[in-house]
Design an enzyme around this catalytic site. Structure first.
Site, short mmCIF file in Angstrom:
data_model
loop_
_atom_site.label_atom_id
_atom_site.label_comp_id
_atom_site.label_asym_id
_atom_site.label_seq_id
_atom_site.Cartn_x
_atom_site.Cartn_y
_atom_site.Cartn_z
N LYS A 108 -2.49 7.33 1.04
CA LYS A 108 -2.15 7.60 2.44
C LYS A 108 -0.97 8.56 2.48
CE LYS A 108 -1.78 5.09 6.83
NZ LYS A 108 -3.05 5.53 7.40
N ARG A 115 10.92 18.59 -8.63
CA ARG A 115 12.18 18.31 -9.30
C ARG A 115 13.37 18.85 -8.52
NH1 ARG A 115 10.81 20.70 -15.14
NH2 ARG A 115 10.11 22.37 -13.72
N ARG A 167 0.83 -1.21 0.00
CA ARG A 167 0.00 0.00 0.00
C ARG A 167 0.86 1.26 0.00
NH1 ARG A 167 -4.52 0.87 4.62
NH2 ARG A 167 -2.67 1.36 5.85
N GLU A 188 -15.70 7.58 6.11
CA GLU A 188 -14.90 6.90 7.13
C GLU A 188 -14.80 7.81 8.34
OE1 GLU A 188 -10.98 6.25 5.48
OE2 GLU A 188 -10.92 8.23 4.57
#
Length: 300
Positions: free
Chosen positions: A156, A109, A56, A189
């Site tokens: 995440k 960058r 993940r 959630e």
């Protein structure tokens, strides 16, 4: 009395006492939340679902075009070695990868090398067993979850301001947690946990299209529920459906499985841990003890 030995923190291949563990103030993770992380647990010398957490992490990194400077195998070895050096068997692990040091501009960058940080501490316990039996009090937050076409929580990332604002609201309301809705008004959630409700013997959880983090504990709970013979349904859940649930609970690495007692002063079911939640919790505790469901810290 001798001073307590400091825990060691892994930073880019080196180990530092926690008081000396530092990153640059020019790191894009610090300046812009530009990075990804995982929270992981180990139980009795086995890191629970370590491979799944690493997968993940790399999935999140790919989504933000962040090249992690270690292979997955090297990352797992670094996690295990950090635990060994700290002599921890039951631990909470925070694995962070930042874009690295750049300048004060946004351009990634300017960050030539990402940084990898591994923090391990004795097991983090958010709630004691008395609280687990009693269940959580919650509110529905005014904060909406970042939509899937924006800074979605499917990634995440280090940008958790969306959840922090909801947590502040829960704190101010004197409750344990906050529920966050998606942009269509369906339940997404909690601030750092997935949500399940039980109704008429069926277990229901929001779909991935509403933007929740694909929880590893949540996936285990789905597997356990199906093994116990329960139907698991992914669909949009309204707040009114939650009010009318027979049981409800949240899942997460730190929270494990935590019943919901009340939401916005509405009692959920009997206002305590329900029988189906209890069955799932009991099976989950057996599941985490099985060394086949993780990676051993000590070398074979």
């Amino acid at each position: 009395m001798l001073p307590e030995k400091e825990l060691l923190v892994y930073i880019d291949g080196e180990y530092y006492p926690e008081s000396e563990a530092k990153i640059s103030v020019f790191d894009h993770g610090f300046l812009y939340g530009d990075g990804v992380f995982e929270g992981i647990r180990s139980y009795n010398g086995v890191v629970f679902k370590l491979r799944e957490h690493i997968d993940r992490l790399y999935h999140s990194a790919r989504a933000i075009m962040l090249e992690i400077p270690l292979t997955k195998e090297e990352m797992m070895k670094a996690v295990l070695e950090t635990l060994r050096r700290n002599n921890l068997k039951d631990a909470y692990i925070r694995l962070v990868v930042t874009r690295g040091k750049g300048d004060l501009g946004l351009d990634p960058r300017k960050c030539p090398k990402p940084s990898v940080i591994i923090i391990t501490v004795p097991l983090l316990q958010l709630y004691d067993e008395k609280k687990r039996e009693k269940g959580m009090s919650m509110i529905v937050s005014w904060v909406r979850r970042d939509p899937v076409d924006a800074t979605t929580h499917e990634i995440k990332s280090l940008n958790y301001l969306n959840s922090i604002l909801a947590k502040i609201e829960a704190n101010n309301a004197g409750v344990d947690e906050a529920i966050i809705l998606d942009t269509n008004g369906f339940i997404c959630e909690a601030t750092a946990e997935n949500i399940f409700i039980v109704k008429d013997g069926k277990i229901i959880t929001p779909p991935s299209t509403s933007g929740p983090l694909p929880g590893i504990t949540a996936s285990v709970v789905k597997e356990i529920a199906q093994d116990l013979g329960y139907q698991v349904i992914e669909k949009g859940i309204t707040v009114v459906e939650l009010y009318g649930a027979d049981e409800a609970f949240v899942t997460g690495t730190a929270a494990e499985i935590m019943p919901i007692r009340e939401v916005n002063k509405r009692r959920i079911g009997e206002g305590r841990m329900g029988p189906i939640t209890r069955k799932i919790l009991e099976r989950f505790r057996e599941y985490v003890k099985d060394p086949r469901n993780g990676v051993a810290i000590e070398k074979a």
